[in-house]
Design a protein around this motif. Structure first.
Motif, PDB file in Angstrom:
ATOM      1  N   ALA A  96      10.096   4.291  -7.589  1.00  0.00           N
ATOM      2  CA  ALA A  96       9.226   4.406  -6.416  1.00  0.00           C
ATOM      3  C   ALA A  96      10.041   4.166  -5.146  1.00  0.00           C
ATOM      4  CB  ALA A  96       8.068   3.410  -6.515  1.00  0.00           C
ATOM      5  N   ILE A  97      10.927   3.159  -5.196  1.00  0.00           N
ATOM      6  CA  ILE A  97      11.775   2.882  -4.033  1.00  0.00           C
ATOM      7  C   ILE A  97      12.691   4.075  -3.763  1.00  0.00           C
ATOM      8  CG2 ILE A  97      13.689   1.461  -3.213  1.00  0.00           C
ATOM      9  CD1 ILE A  97      12.374  -0.903  -4.649  1.00  0.00           C
ATOM     10  N   ALA A  98      13.237   4.671  -4.830  1.00  0.00           N
ATOM     11  CA  ALA A  98      14.135   5.815  -4.642  1.00  0.00           C
ATOM     12  C   ALA A  98      13.378   6.989  -4.011  1.00  0.00           C
ATOM     13  CB  ALA A  98      14.757   6.220  -5.975  1.00  0.00           C
ATOM     14  N   ARG A 152       0.833  -1.210   0.000  1.00  0.00           N
ATOM     15  CA  ARG A 152       0.000   0.000   0.000  1.00  0.00           C
ATOM     16  C   ARG A 152       0.864   1.255   0.000  1.00  0.00           C
ATOM     17  NH1 ARG A 152      -3.412  -3.401   3.932  1.00  0.00           N
ATOM     18  NH2 ARG A 152      -1.263  -3.626   4.593  1.00  0.00           N
ATOM     19  N   GLU A 153       1.964   1.162   0.727  1.00  0.00           N
ATOM     20  CA  GLU A 153       2.887   2.295   0.717  1.00  0.00           C
ATOM     21  C   GLU A 153       3.498   2.448  -0.684  1.00  0.00           C
ATOM     22  OE1 GLU A 153       6.300   1.937   3.235  1.00  0.00           O
ATOM     23  OE2 GLU A 153       6.573   4.105   3.353  1.00  0.00           O
ATOM     24  N   MET A 154       3.874   1.317  -1.264  1.00  0.00           N
ATOM     25  CA  MET A 154       4.432   1.362  -2.619  1.00  0.00           C
ATOM     26  C   MET A 154       3.406   1.924  -3.592  1.00  0.00           C
ATOM     27  SD  MET A 154       7.533   0.584  -2.713  1.00  0.00           S
ATOM     28  CE  MET A 154       7.868   0.210  -4.430  1.00  0.00           C
ATOM     29  N   TRP A 155       2.153   1.595  -3.396  1.00  0.00           N
ATOM     30  CA  TRP A 155       1.097   2.089  -4.288  1.00  0.00           C
ATOM     31  C   TRP A 155       1.096   3.620  -4.303  1.00  0.00           C
ATOM     32  CZ3 TRP A 155       0.383  -2.006  -6.846  1.00  0.00           C
ATOM     33  CH2 TRP A 155      -0.710  -2.201  -7.698  1.00  0.00           C
ATOM     34  N   ARG A 156       1.324   4.195  -3.118  1.00  0.00           N
ATOM     35  CA  ARG A 156       1.367   5.666  -3.050  1.00  0.00           C
ATOM     36  C   ARG A 156       2.589   6.208  -3.784  1.00  0.00           C
ATOM     37  NH1 ARG A 156      -0.300   4.643   2.202  1.00  0.00           N
ATOM     38  NH2 ARG A 156       1.722   5.081   3.139  1.00  0.00           N
ATOM     39  N   TYR A 157       3.716   5.519  -3.639  1.00  0.00           N
ATOM     40  CA  TYR A 157       4.918   6.017  -4.326  1.00  0.00           C
ATOM     41  C   TYR A 157       4.844   5.803  -5.841  1.00  0.00           C
ATOM     42  CZ  TYR A 157       7.199   7.469  -0.086  1.00  0.00           C
ATOM     43  OH  TYR A 157       7.496   8.150   1.054  1.00  0.00           O
ATOM     44  N   ALA A 194       2.200   6.110  -7.531  1.00  0.00           N
ATOM     45  CA  ALA A 194       1.381   7.223  -8.028  1.00  0.00           C
ATOM     46  C   ALA A 194       2.225   8.486  -8.161  1.00  0.00           C
ATOM     47  CB  ALA A 194       0.192   7.455  -7.098  1.00  0.00           C
ATOM     48  N   LYS A 195       3.136   8.692  -7.198  1.00  0.00           N
ATOM     49  CA  LYS A 195       3.979   9.892  -7.267  1.00  0.00           C
ATOM     50  C   LYS A 195       4.895   9.846  -8.482  1.00  0.00           C
ATOM     51  CE  LYS A 195       3.985  10.843  -2.352  1.00  0.00           C
ATOM     52  NZ  LYS A 195       4.733  11.152  -1.146  1.00  0.00           N
ATOM     53  N   VAL A 196       5.483   8.689  -8.730  1.00  0.00           N
ATOM     54  CA  VAL A 196       6.388   8.588  -9.883  1.00  0.00           C
ATOM     55  C   VAL A 196       5.594   8.746 -11.178  1.00  0.00           C
ATOM     56  CG1 VAL A 196       8.047   7.133 -11.097  1.00  0.00           C
ATOM     57  CG2 VAL A 196       7.994   7.141  -8.612  1.00  0.00           C
ATOM     58  N   GLU A 197       4.425   8.124 -11.233  1.00  0.00           N
ATOM     59  CA  GLU A 197       3.604   8.255 -12.443  1.00  0.00           C
ATOM     60  C   GLU A 197       3.293   9.722 -12.720  1.00  0.00           C
ATOM     61  OE1 GLU A 197       1.552   3.839 -12.050  1.00  0.00           O
ATOM     62  OE2 GLU A 197       0.509   5.591 -11.253  1.00  0.00           O
ATOM     63  N   GLN A 198       3.030  10.473 -11.660  1.00  0.00           N
ATOM     64  CA  GLN A 198       2.799  11.916 -11.828  1.00  0.00           C
ATOM     65  C   GLN A 198       4.072  12.613 -12.309  1.00  0.00           C
ATOM     66  OE1 GLN A 198       0.795  14.287 -12.176  1.00  0.00           O
ATOM     67  NE2 GLN A 198      -1.050  13.146 -11.635  1.00  0.00           N
ATOM     68  N   ALA A 199       5.176  12.290 -11.671  1.00  0.00           N
ATOM     69  CA  ALA A 199       6.430  12.983 -11.984  1.00  0.00           C
ATOM     70  C   ALA A 199       6.838  12.748 -13.434  1.00  0.00           C
ATOM     71  CB  ALA A 199       7.534  12.518 -11.045  1.00  0.00           C
TER      72      ALA A 199
END
Ligand SMILES: Cc1cc2nc3c(=O)[nH]c(=O)nc-3n(C[C@H](O)[C@H](O)[C@H](O)COP(=O)(O)OP(=O)(O)OC[C@H]3O[C@@H](n4cnc5c(N)ncnc54)[C@H](O)[C@@H]3O)c2cc1C
Ligand code: SF4
Lengths: 306, 547
Positions: free
Chosen positions: B529-531, B148-153, B155-160
């Motif tokens: 996402a991990i980064a 779930r945490e990865m899911w949030r990250y 989304a951030k990368v997809e936006q970026a």
């Protein structure tokens, strides 16, 4: 740089607005006072002409892009060119009677729109995914042939107006002003729908992309109110809103020209970027429809029970 | 001075190339070597480039080094496959094992931006269960991260990166709408879709890191299909045109043509900086923290090459796992000839995908695979015909005549971690005098079972759309991961969930090496996402005084 572009654009918009005003006034001065119905009919010829012009250019570019894979893809070009010609004729023609050739061309244009829609639906449905976003975005555009249908309908309508001899004009037995208001309102909604779909495809990456999905629907609403007979007091608002919508059509072409410049190679590479960028001739269909809406308002004003 | 980016560094003297303007420059901070920066990062690809941006934006002083050049995509990239081999890491390496990996164009880049400069832009999320594949699916190893945490990250990368993807994604738990709409599918993608429909499985447009609408000074994709040789329009959202400019704007310094040969560790067991080779000589950059992000081969090589008397087996290696559990992904394909013209090379190579076999557990092997439509460029295609089918001379010429009618499907398949698949040091040395990597690789029974399943299935999918002369390309791999896995236990992993090495607390590893398993999707979105997560964690740890 950006603000400089905005400024010139603003100036151009103001200039276009002024010209529209002159055009409107000029047209009404040249119309014989005794026949307000003919005046409305001629305005409709003008509106239909602008729509045909938009269709001619748009289907020309898009079907060229599709390599005219099917011979039928020439039809909208021929029909919109004819419709454009008879519209020019009609706009200049202040005789009160309908014209047989004009009438026939308009009817054929409307028919082209119906058949074209059929072709486009078929094209979309045979692709894998059927009615998917992918096919709505990139298959044959379902809404596009509607523009030529509308241009034909407005033309036919204009001819019927000329035929009308009654005190309050009717068309096909319906009050002309109201019916026309409803028709253009629906046309504006449909066109806004298509702009909405394609701007969604472009992810609304520029905030101005919201303009054609907000301004024309309001105009459609106001026209709807006029059609329903509610708009006596707000007619000035409707008029100004329609003028704004007409302007939007011009402005949209300008924005699309800017959009073309944002593709690789910009305008220097126009052979590709005009094909790949946003369609330059599409937005003026709003102008055509808004002018038709203004004609409807004119009818309603001249004959309160139209 | 030469302007050949392969010969002399471009990012220096307080400025770096502006990738969006021919001949343009952007100002860049220049740090002193003798004053410790907060972070020195080795590698500027999916892992290092992203982390450099996140750390600089969090206010840390950052120097990120890359052995490769700083390209200007608008000027340096030719539509020529041979010329563009300059993007790949082609330094000597030794490969062995039962299934030696082919190194170079298909798996490693050497440039500011790393392999993302020439990657195929496929940007997929892991299936949630894969983060606990040992517990939930019975194979591999669990990740110390919660999906779930990865899911949030993600989304951030997809936006970026303004990923262009389908309006709704058919597999897995709901995800936010992709920021940009999917691209138009080419004929190769439509063929995949028809095949899937005939086989009764789902398909969708592949989420891609290339623009379907303008973005800032980057142009939208022009569909010429040279993606894996470097995108010359900047439509491709590589680290070079996304994270790196952001990192520089936030105060990071990038050093190109800077090959790190050794991480220095003091007697107290803390990293103190890196020795690197630039402009003809060895230099030293002091740092309070060192991040290694050189990808799954170069990362373990650097850690092993940095051995000291205190850490004789290499840095961060008390578990003995540095270099082990190397995982490629299977990349087998089925090809055929279509009656209609396909011209598959038009547009990004993989415009349509099915993840059906990632989410269906009714199989007789572990792991999953996705498969995508393909668009090989001509030289690659001729090479494939030669190496996979032995065609040469007239037969090769005849085959190439049919290039426009070729249609193919290719998997990205999960290979299981095995300790015997590993990176070690060879005796041979490279141009810097550093021992080169020896890469040992053999497929497991499970790997073979997965490949067989995929080839049979894809062949049927091609038959179903009336492709003729179907043949299988059964020896290909891509994407390298593992070799410094993350975990919850210092005895069975190299780094913790924050990519921080268990042994040396100011040494971090942030790239594809930290994957405990690879899943059946391309890895770069997960690496980024991990980064991003690591960047946030470092900021939080710093605030707690725990760096
Ligand atoms: C042809 C191709 C297509 C691909 N397509 C996709 C795709 O569609 N989707 C996807 O998700 N993934 C794809 N990948 C994989 C993806 O590019 C990689 O998984 C990802 O970039 C790895 O990120 P990384 O940070 O681990 O390493 P990289 O991005 O490779 O970055 C490592 C960088 O470190 C530098 N470096 C290494 N050692 C040193 C050193 N000692 N000193 C200085 N610098 C050093 C290297 O020069 C390199 O630039 C593709 C890869 C290739 C080759
Ligand atoms: S097809 Fe699109 S993403 Fe690929 S190289 Fe061309 S412009 Fe770049």
């Amino acid at each position: 740089m950006r603000t400089a572009i905005d400024k010139t654009m603003q100036n151009q918009l103001v200039a276009i607005a002024a010209q529209l005003d002159v055009l409107e006034k000029g047209l009404s001065q040249h119309f014989p006072r005794r026949e307000p119905t003919v005046r409305a009919a001629r305005r409709l010829n003008g509106a239909s002409g602008i729509l045909s012009m938009s269709v001619l250019a748009d289907s020309g570019i898009e079907h060229y892009r599709g390599s005219f894979e099917n011979k039928a893809m020439f039809t909208p070009l021929v029909m919109s060119a004819l419709s454009l010609a008879v519209s020019a004729h009609g706009t200049a023609d202040s005789r009160p009677d309908a014209h047989r050739i004009r009438d026939a061309v308009y009817a054929a244009a409307a028919l082209t729109g119906v058949v074209g829609t059929g072709f486009h639906v078929y094209n979309v449905l045979k692709r894998p995914g059927r009615l998917s976003w992918q096919n709505l975005f990139y298959g044959a555009p379902l809404g596009a042939p509607m523009a030529i249908l509308l241009s034909g309908l407005l033309g036919v309508y204009s001819e019927r107006l000329r035929d009308d001899r009654g005190a309050s004009p009717t068309v096909f037995g319906l009050p002309a002003g109201r019916t026309l208001a409803a028709l253009t309102g629906a046309g504006l909604l449909g066109t806004a729908g298509e702009a909405g779909l394609l701007h969604f495809r472009g992810a609304y990456h520029n905030p101005f992309m919201y303009a054609p999905v907000t301004i024309p629907p309001v105009a459609a609403g106001l026209l709807g109110a006029a059609a329903a007979g509610f708009s006596g007091r707000t007619r000035w608002l409707t008029r100004w809103w329609l003028r704004l919508t007409a302007l939007l059509g011009f402005a949209g072409a300008g924005f699309h020209a800017y959009g073309v410049s944002r593709n690789m190679g910009g305008w220097r590479n126009w052979r590709q970027t005009v094909l790949n960028g946003p369609p330059l001739p599409a937005p003026p269909s709003f102008t055509g429809l808004a002018l038709a809406g203004l004609a409807a308002l004119g009818l309603l004003e001249d004959h309160t029970d139209a | 001075m030469s302007d050949d980016p392969l010969l002399s560094p471009r990012a220096k003297a307080g400025r770096a190339p502006d990738v969006f303007a021919p001949g343009g420059w952007i100002p860049m901070h220049a740090y002193r070597e003798d004053e410790a920066v907060d972070f020195v990062i080795v590698g500027t690809g999916a892992g290092g480039g992203t982390l450099a941006c996140k750390l600089a934006e969090a206010g840390f002083s950052v120097v990120a080094m890359d052995a490769g050049p700083y390209f200007r995509p608008l000027e340096d990239f030719a539509s020529d496959e041979s010329e563009q081999t300059k993007l790949y890491w082609t330094d000597d390496r030794i490969v062995d094992g039962e299934n030696p990996l082919q190194m170079g164009s298909n798996n490693s880049g050497k440039a500011v931006g790393g392999s993302t400069v020439h990657f195929a832009m496929v940007s997929l999320r892991f299936r949630p269960e894969w983060f606990r594949s040992r517990t939930l699916l019975g194979y591999g190893a669990d990740w110390p991260l919660d999906w779930r945490e990865m899911w949030r990250y993600y989304a951030k990368v997809e936006q970026a990166l303004k990923i262009a993807g389908p309006v709704t994604y058919p597999w897995g738990p709901p995800r936010p709408r992709y920021p940009y709409r999917a691209h138009e599918m080419n004929a190769a993608a439509l063929a995949l879709a028809r095949g899937c429909e005939a086989m009764g499985i789902g398909w969708t447009e592949t989420p891609l890191a290339t623009l379907s609408a303008p973005r800032g000074r980057a142009h939208p994709c022009v569909y010429r299909g040279f993606c894996t040789t470097g995108c010359s329009t900047n439509a491709k959202q590589s680290a070079l045109v996304t994270w790196i400019p952001r990192a520089i704007a936030a105060g990071a310094e990038i050093r190109d043509l800077a090959m790190v040969g050794r991480v220095e560790v003091n007697d107290a067991g803390r990293a103190t900086g890196v020795h690197y080779h630039r402009e003809g000589g060895w230099r030293f950059q002091k740092a309070r923290n060192v991040v290694v992000a050189g990808y799954a081969i170069e990362t373990p090589r650097l850690l092993l090459n940095s051995a000291t008397s205190r850490f004789p087996d290499g840095l961060a290696n008390s578990s003995g796992l540095v270099g082990k559990n190397l995982m490629a992904q299977s990349n087998q394909a089925v090809w055929g000839i279509s009656k209609d013209e396909i011209r598959s090379y038009k547009g990004p190579p993989s415009l349509a995908i099915t993840e059906h076999w990632n989410y269906d557990d009714n199989k007789d092997f572990f792991g999953g695979y996705s498969y995508m439509s393909q668009g090989p460029l001509p030289q690659l295609w001729a090479n494939t015909q030669m190496s996979a089918r032995g065609l040469w001379g007239d037969s090769l010429m005849a085959e190439m005549e049919r290039y426009n009618h070729v249609v193919g499907l290719k998997i990205v398949g999960e290979m299981l971690p095995q300790e015997s698949n590993r990176v070690t040091l060879a005796d041979a040395k490279d141009q810097y005098g550093l021992p080169i990597a020896r890469i040992t690789y053999s497929w497991s029974e499970n790997d073979r079972a997965l490949i067989d399943h995929s080839l049979r299935f894809m062949a049927r999918a091609l038959e179903a759309i009336d492709a003729r002369e179907i043949w299988t390309q059964d020896d290909d791999t891509c994407h390298l991961n593992g070799t410094a896995r993350m975990g919850g236990d210092p005895r069975t992993s190299v780094v913790d969930a924050d990519c921080r090495s268990w042994d040396i607390r100011n040494l971090w590893i942030c790239d594809g090496s930290v994957f405990p398993t690879v899943g059946g999707v391309n890895p770069s979105l997960t690496i980024q996402a991990i980064a991003c997560r690591t960047g946030d964690r470092i900021k939080a740890l710093a605030a707690l005084g725990d760096l």
